[in-house]
Scaffold this motif. Structure first.
Motif, PDB file in Angstrom:
ATOM      1  N   ILE A  91       0.851  -1.189   0.000  1.00 58.31           N
ATOM      2  CA  ILE A  91       0.000   0.000   0.000  1.00 58.31           C
ATOM      3  C   ILE A  91       0.885   1.237   0.000  1.00 58.31           C
ATOM      4  O   ILE A  91       1.648   1.459   0.945  1.00 58.31           O
ATOM      5  CB  ILE A  91      -0.933   0.032   1.225  1.00 58.31           C
ATOM      6  N   ALA A  92       0.800   2.030  -1.051  1.00 55.92           N
ATOM      7  CA  ALA A  92       1.519   3.304  -1.133  1.00 55.92           C
ATOM      8  C   ALA A  92       0.516   4.425  -0.880  1.00 55.92           C
ATOM      9  O   ALA A  92      -0.549   4.458  -1.498  1.00 55.92           O
ATOM     10  CB  ALA A  92       2.169   3.466  -2.499  1.00 55.92           C
ATOM     11  N   VAL A  93       0.851   5.333   0.027  1.00 59.29           N
ATOM     12  CA  VAL A  93      -0.094   6.345   0.497  1.00 59.29           C
ATOM     13  C   VAL A  93       0.363   7.739   0.087  1.00 59.29           C
ATOM     14  O   VAL A  93       1.522   8.104   0.295  1.00 59.29           O
ATOM     15  CB  VAL A  93      -0.224   6.308   2.037  1.00 59.29           C
ATOM     16  N   TYR A  94      -0.549   8.524  -0.453  1.00 57.13           N
ATOM     17  CA  TYR A  94      -0.267   9.911  -0.819  1.00 57.13           C
ATOM     18  C   TYR A  94      -1.354  10.814  -0.239  1.00 57.13           C
ATOM     19  O   TYR A  94      -2.504  10.414  -0.110  1.00 57.13           O
ATOM     20  CB  TYR A  94      -0.205  10.067  -2.345  1.00 57.13           C
ATOM     21  N   GLY A  95      -0.970  12.044   0.112  1.00 60.10           N
ATOM     22  CA  GLY A  95      -1.969  12.994   0.572  1.00 60.10           C
ATOM     23  C   GLY A  95      -1.944  13.226   2.067  1.00 60.10           C
ATOM     24  O   GLY A  95      -0.913  13.100   2.723  1.00 60.10           O
ATOM     25  N   CYS A  96      -3.113  13.512   2.612  1.00 54.39           N
ATOM     26  CA  CYS A  96      -3.245  14.032   3.970  1.00 54.39           C
ATOM     27  C   CYS A  96      -3.332  12.925   5.008  1.00 54.39           C
ATOM     28  O   CYS A  96      -3.292  11.734   4.702  1.00 54.39           O
ATOM     29  CB  CYS A  96      -4.488  14.916   4.049  1.00 54.39           C
ATOM     30  N   ALA A  97      -3.494  13.357   6.265  1.00 53.14           N
ATOM     31  CA  ALA A  97      -3.606  12.411   7.378  1.00 53.14           C
ATOM     32  C   ALA A  97      -4.834  11.522   7.243  1.00 53.14           C
ATOM     33  O   ALA A  97      -4.820  10.365   7.681  1.00 53.14           O
ATOM     34  CB  ALA A  97      -3.658  13.184   8.696  1.00 53.14           C
ATOM     35  N   LYS A  98      -5.908  12.055   6.647  1.00 52.33           N
ATOM     36  CA  LYS A  98      -7.096  11.228   6.453  1.00 52.33           C
ATOM     37  C   LYS A  98      -6.777  10.035   5.559  1.00 52.33           C
ATOM     38  O   LYS A  98      -7.254   8.922   5.791  1.00 52.33           O
ATOM     39  CB  LYS A  98      -8.228  12.057   5.839  1.00 52.33           C
ATOM     40  N   ASN A  99      -5.956  10.251   4.540  1.00 51.72           N
ATOM     41  CA  ASN A  99      -5.550   9.147   3.677  1.00 51.72           C
ATOM     42  C   ASN A  99      -4.684   8.146   4.422  1.00 51.72           C
ATOM     43  O   ASN A  99      -4.735   6.939   4.166  1.00 51.72           O
ATOM     44  CB  ASN A  99      -4.796   9.684   2.457  1.00 51.72           C
ATOM     45  N   GLN A 100      -3.864   8.640   5.346  1.00 55.81           N
ATOM     46  CA  GLN A 100      -3.039   7.734   6.143  1.00 55.81           C
ATOM     47  C   GLN A 100      -3.920   6.798   6.965  1.00 55.81           C
ATOM     48  O   GLN A 100      -3.658   5.593   7.065  1.00 55.81           O
ATOM     49  CB  GLN A 100      -2.124   8.539   7.065  1.00 55.81           C
ATOM     50  N   VAL A 101      -4.988   7.345   7.539  1.00 63.24           N
ATOM     51  CA  VAL A 101      -5.916   6.515   8.311  1.00 63.24           C
ATOM     52  C   VAL A 101      -6.627   5.523   7.395  1.00 63.24           C
ATOM     53  O   VAL A 101      -6.822   4.354   7.748  1.00 63.24           O
ATOM     54  CB  VAL A 101      -6.930   7.398   9.062  1.00 63.24           C
ATOM     55  N   ASP A 102      -7.025   5.981   6.201  1.00 64.06           N
ATOM     56  CA  ASP A 102      -7.612   5.065   5.215  1.00 64.06           C
ATOM     57  C   ASP A 102      -6.690   3.876   4.972  1.00 64.06           C
ATOM     58  O   ASP A 102      -7.120   2.720   4.943  1.00 64.06           O
ATOM     59  CB  ASP A 102      -7.827   5.784   3.878  1.00 64.06           C
ATOM     60  N   ALA A 103      -5.406   4.177   4.769  1.00 60.81           N
ATOM     61  CA  ALA A 103      -4.443   3.126   4.449  1.00 60.81           C
ATOM     62  C   ALA A 103      -4.250   2.168   5.619  1.00 60.81           C
ATOM     63  O   ALA A 103      -4.106   0.955   5.429  1.00 60.81           O
ATOM     64  CB  ALA A 103      -3.110   3.749   4.047  1.00 60.81           C
ATOM     65  N   GLU A 121      -0.342   9.456  22.133  1.00 64.57           N
ATOM     66  CA  GLU A 121      -0.792  10.735  21.578  1.00 64.57           C
ATOM     67  C   GLU A 121      -1.841  10.484  20.505  1.00 64.57           C
ATOM     68  O   GLU A 121      -1.606   9.740  19.548  1.00 64.57           O
ATOM     69  CB  GLU A 121       0.378  11.507  20.960  1.00 64.57           C
ATOM     70  N   LEU A 122      -3.007  11.112  20.660  1.00 62.15           N
ATOM     71  CA  LEU A 122      -4.090  10.996  19.688  1.00 62.15           C
ATOM     72  C   LEU A 122      -4.254  12.327  18.974  1.00 62.15           C
ATOM     73  O   LEU A 122      -4.475  13.363  19.609  1.00 62.15           O
ATOM     74  CB  LEU A 122      -5.401  10.619  20.381  1.00 62.15           C
ATOM     75  N   ASN A 123      -4.143  12.300  17.664  1.00 58.47           N
ATOM     76  CA  ASN A 123      -4.321  13.490  16.840  1.00 58.47           C
ATOM     77  C   ASN A 123      -5.667  13.390  16.137  1.00 58.47           C
ATOM     78  O   ASN A 123      -5.847  12.576  15.225  1.00 58.47           O
ATOM     79  CB  ASN A 123      -3.184  13.595  15.824  1.00 58.47           C
ATOM     80  N   LEU A 124      -6.632  14.198  16.583  1.00 58.71           N
ATOM     81  CA  LEU A 124      -7.982  14.112  16.052  1.00 58.71           C
ATOM     82  C   LEU A 124      -8.055  14.776  14.685  1.00 58.71           C
ATOM     83  O   LEU A 124      -7.587  15.903  14.502  1.00 58.71           O
ATOM     84  CB  LEU A 124      -8.975  14.781  17.002  1.00 58.71           C
ATOM     85  N   ILE A 125      -8.657  14.067  13.721  1.00 64.10           N
ATOM     86  CA  ILE A 125      -8.733  14.592  12.363  1.00 64.10           C
ATOM     87  C   ILE A 125     -10.135  14.433  11.796  1.00 64.10           C
ATOM     88  O   ILE A 125     -10.897  13.549  12.179  1.00 64.10           O
ATOM     89  CB  ILE A 125      -7.722  13.899  11.417  1.00 64.10           C
ATOM     90  N   ALA A 126     -10.467  15.318  10.878  1.00 60.80           N
ATOM     91  CA  ALA A 126     -11.699  15.298  10.098  1.00 60.80           C
ATOM     92  C   ALA A 126     -11.549  16.395   9.060  1.00 60.80           C
ATOM     93  O   ALA A 126     -10.637  17.225   9.143  1.00 60.80           O
ATOM     94  CB  ALA A 126     -12.923  15.552  10.974  1.00 60.80           C
ATOM     95  N   GLN A 127     -12.434  16.413   8.069  1.00 57.37           N
ATOM     96  CA  GLN A 127     -12.400  17.542   7.138  1.00 57.37           C
ATOM     97  C   GLN A 127     -12.703  18.846   7.875  1.00 57.37           C
ATOM     98  O   GLN A 127     -12.121  19.881   7.579  1.00 57.37           O
ATOM     99  CB  GLN A 127     -13.401  17.326   5.994  1.00 57.37           C
TER     100      GLN A 127
END
Length: 511
Positions: A18-30, A238-244
């Motif tokens: 799995i190669a991941v590009y983009g933002c932190a949301k994509n990292q969570v997707d991966a 450490e929890l980094n909360l993300i959303a759009q």
């Protein structure tokens, strides 16, 4: 065809990269895709050259991100080109049965399939299939939930066939169908991103996110808390909360913003030392949220995108105005005086003048921004700003961006210098190549974007730190593996001794 057996006697399994590009949301997707694939019996590899299936998870938000993702697709295609040992699985039951090659039926030599997922394929599925014939399949933003089925479809496809799995934006959003998402972290690090919502209900005129990710879909609170507990059990501190739009959490459920309540509940999860808020709209900051930011294990840090400093341009953007921005910062600093503020701005929006750019510079200084991300305007089809008059030439937008970047670096240098002599908490991540030093982050440094702190260990010595602490965080295009690590106790107190723009130097203090 690869038929080699493992030392344990277990048959070889289908390997996915799995190669991941983009933002932190994509990292969570991966990470979710990695978890689902391993649970189904597939094996993960960080080397596309060793994989039987390569998944490229893409970003399609702005032009630069699209270019990076397309380059990543071509890199994946090149990595698997002319692989004679690849497997071709045709038996449906075999593929569904844990990805086990030994039960997969007929296998023939063929090229390694490359699957493109994420925002770029959600937005341009047919164009990708047409322009890059080596792609075996495309899937949109619902791919993380459906990845096992998608990989199975690709492996079962006819040699000349190609898979297209792109649905309505927002389908497959976390919690959208009552599904509980639980996944182990597949990265060796003591921190994690924790997604609380997907999509956005706002319609900023330059932004394509609603058309790609759909409307706001918040995850149930109990599900988020359960995932936080699970991550803590793995050693995540450490929890980094993300959303759009993090500040809108819960609004789609009962018309009320529930981020403050969620933060309070997360602060009670055992083992969590820092909770960090990433991407909060200024108009979503109320007194309740500001109060929650003052909790002991909430990092005094917020990512608050202002996007511009000109009231006229902000109206054209459909963004909160300068009064709302200033009021939000005032509320936050009243409760958290040492708040560290990251923000982003856009240059070259249609109709922007030099005076508008100066207004942006003034606003950045007035709010006391510590970190500033600057992006030239990207003209995206399907957005309201696409056809606005007064287009700013690209070179002018880039020059203006460089001006604001230099201002941002100056503000960062000032804030770093002001920290000298202060004692801060530091989360140790890995030993430095310099003997006796460790690399970590302070509360003012979000992962991957805000630099690091070098700490001179004076107490126990570097050998006294957890042996598994040689960790690294993924950059854009990083590959996920199935290794996990427990963080142990990585928090120390350190006194800042000298500043840099992207780094701090500190000495450990005994407590």
């Amino acid at each position: 065809m690869r038929t080699q057996e493992r030392p344990s006697g277990q048959p070889d399994k289908i390997r996915c990269c799995i190669a991941v590009y983009g933002c932190a949301k994509n990292q969570v997707d991966a990470e979710e895709m990695a978890s689902r694939l391993t649970a189904a019996g597939y094996e993960l590899t960080g080397d596309a050259g060793e994989a039987d299936v390569v998944i490229v998870h893409t970003c399609g938000f702005i032009e630069d991100a699209k270019k990076e993702s397309i380059e990543g697709i071509f890199q994946a295609v090149e990595a698997v080109k002319d692989r004679p040992d690849a497997i071709d699985v045709r038996d449906a039951e075999g593929v569904a049965n844990a990805g086990d090659v030994s039960t997969a039926g007929t296998m023939r030599e063929t090229s390694v399939p490359v699957i493109v997922t994420g925002c770029l394929s959600q937005r341009y599925p047919d164009e990708l299939l047409k322009e890059i014939p080596e792609i075996a399949g495309v899937a949109g933003t619902a791919a993380p939930r459906d990845i096992v089925e998608i990989v199975g479809d690709v492996l079962r496809r006819d040699r000349a066939g190609r898979v297209r799995r792109v649905g309505t934006p927002g389908r497959g959003a976390p919690g959208s169908e009552g599904e509980s998402i639980r996944f182990d972290t597949h990265l060796k690090r003591p921190w994690a991103y924790l997604r609380v919502a997907e999509g956005c209900r706002h319609h900023c005129t330059y932004c394509a996110i609603p058309s790609i990710r759909g409307g706001l879909t918040s995850r149930p609170e109990d599900e988020i808390i359960a995932e936080a507990r699970h991550l803590s059990s793995l050693g995540i501190v450490e929890l980094n909360l993300i959303a759009q739009d993090l500040s809108d959490y819960g609004y789609d459920r009962d018309g009320k913003r529930r981020l403050a309540r969620l933060v309070r509940r997360l602060s009670g999860v055992p083992g969590v030392r820092w909770i960090r808020l990433l991407y909060v709209r200024p108009d979503g900051v109320d007194d309740e949220l500001a109060e929650s930011m003052a909790l002991p294990n909430v990092a005094p840090y917020i990512d608050l995108p202002v996007e511009h400093g000109s009231p006229r341009i902000l109206r054209l953007m459909g963004r909160p105005g300068t009064e709302q921005i200033l009021r939000a910062v005032e509320r936050l600093r009243k409760r958290v005086p040492d708040l560290y503020l990251r923000t982003t701005v856009i240059t070259g929006f249609p109709g922007e003048t030099e005076q508008d750019v100066l207004a942006t510079a003034d606003l950045l200084c007035e709010i006391g921004a510590h970190r500033v991300g600057v992006f030239p305007f990207s003209r995206e089809e399907g957005t309201a700003a696409y056809n606005l008059p007064g287009v700013v030439p690209g070179h002018v937008a880039r020059d203006r961006a460089e001006y604001l970047r230099r201002l941002g670096l100056s503000l960062s240098a000032e804030s770093a210098a002001a920290m000298v002599g202060k004692e801060i908490g530091v989360l140790l991540e890995r030993p430095s190549l310099r003997p006796g030093y460790w690399i970590g982050r302070g509360p003012h440094q979000a992962p991957e974007v805000d630099g690091v702190t070098y700490v001179k260990i004076t107490g126990q010595g570097s050998e006294g730190r957890p042996a598994d602490a040689s960790l690294s965080s993924p950059a854009s295009g990083a590959h996920l593996t199935s290794d996990t690590a427990h963080a142990g106790d990585r928090f120390i107190r350190a006194c800042v001794t000298s500043p840099g723009i992207l780094t701090l130097f500190a000495h450990e203090t005994l407590v």
